[in-house]
Design a protein around this motif. Structure first.
Motif, short mmCIF file in Angstrom:
data_model
loop_
_atom_site.label_atom_id
_atom_site.label_comp_id
_atom_site.label_asym_id
_atom_site.label_seq_id
_atom_site.Cartn_x
_atom_site.Cartn_y
_atom_site.Cartn_z
N UNK A 1 91.69 -34.58 -17.82
CA UNK A 1 90.48 -33.78 -17.95
C UNK A 1 90.83 -32.44 -18.58
N UNK A 2 89.87 -31.53 -18.62
CA UNK A 2 90.08 -30.23 -19.24
C UNK A 2 89.89 -29.11 -18.23
N UNK B 1 86.19 -26.10 -19.90
CA UNK B 1 85.57 -25.93 -21.22
C UNK B 1 84.76 -27.16 -21.63
N UNK B 2 83.68 -26.90 -22.36
CA UNK B 2 82.94 -27.99 -23.01
C UNK B 2 83.67 -28.28 -24.31
N UNK C 1 85.69 -25.95 -29.03
CA UNK C 1 84.99 -25.57 -27.81
C UNK C 1 84.01 -24.48 -28.23
N UNK C 2 83.04 -24.17 -27.37
CA UNK C 2 82.09 -23.12 -27.73
C UNK C 2 82.73 -21.74 -27.71
N UNK C 3 83.74 -21.54 -26.89
CA UNK C 3 84.38 -20.22 -26.81
C UNK C 3 85.49 -20.06 -27.82
N UNK C 4 86.06 -21.14 -28.28
CA UNK C 4 87.18 -21.08 -29.22
C UNK C 4 86.91 -22.05 -30.35
N UNK C 5 87.23 -21.60 -31.54
CA UNK C 5 87.10 -22.48 -32.69
C UNK C 5 88.34 -22.30 -33.53
#
Length: 166
Positions: A30-31, A83-84, A141-145
């Motif tokens: 999982x994450x 994270x998503x 992820x929405x926080x990191x790209x």
């Protein structure tokens, strides 16, 4: 220097890209966010509750973008940020000035993914020159790209494509 160290990061500063989960509910593969980085859980051990405390969970995770390993010990009842994680496959259209020209399912173009260095970049270039149709998986992820593709995914895909051709 690894293939992952040339990644450029954009951190949005919001927390909408994560959700809370109790540490004891996390699972291997999982994450979880470790030290502010989105990680895939590669090892997880739980110790039994002691006489004066609650159970502890040892987590080992690998950053999904860089491959760097992070570790931590948490209470089993601690709330953890998860994270998503999104994985999208794009069609590789061309390579221009060291960047991949990618097209999504809607026909929108994305030109911000750098061609990997070394043998992998050469293999991808060769496949494109040979007219091969390649799908390139990109993890975000929405926080990191990351403006670079996750290298293991491309390597796996390029190898599977090469094997399917032969």
């Amino acid at each position: 220097m690894s293939d992952h160290e040339d990644l450029e990061w954009e951190q949005t500063g919001d927390t909408r890209g994560t959700f809370q989960m109790q540490c004891s509910d996390l699972k291997k593969d999982g994450y979880v966010m470790l030290e502010g980085r989105p990680c895939k859980i590669v090892e997880m051990t739980t110790s039994k509750a002691g006489k004066h405390g609650s159970a502890k969970v040892d987590l080992v995770g690998t950053d999904i973008f860089t491959g760097k390993t992070y570790k931590g010990v948490f209470g089993s009842n601690d709330d953890m940020d998860v994270p998503n994680v999104n994985r999208t496959e794009y069609t590789l259209i061309n390579i221009e000035k060291g960047f991949l020209s990618l097209m999504d399912d809607n026909g929108d173009m994305h030109d911000d993914v750098k061609l990997p260095d070394g043998d992998l970049g050469k293999e991808i270039s060769t496949l494109v020159e040979d007219g091969e149709n390649l799908l390139v998986p990109v993890t975000t992820t929405q926080r990191h790209r990351a403006t670079s593709v996750t290298m293991e995914l491309i390597a796996t895909f390029a190898q599977s494509e090469h094997l399917m051709r032969n």
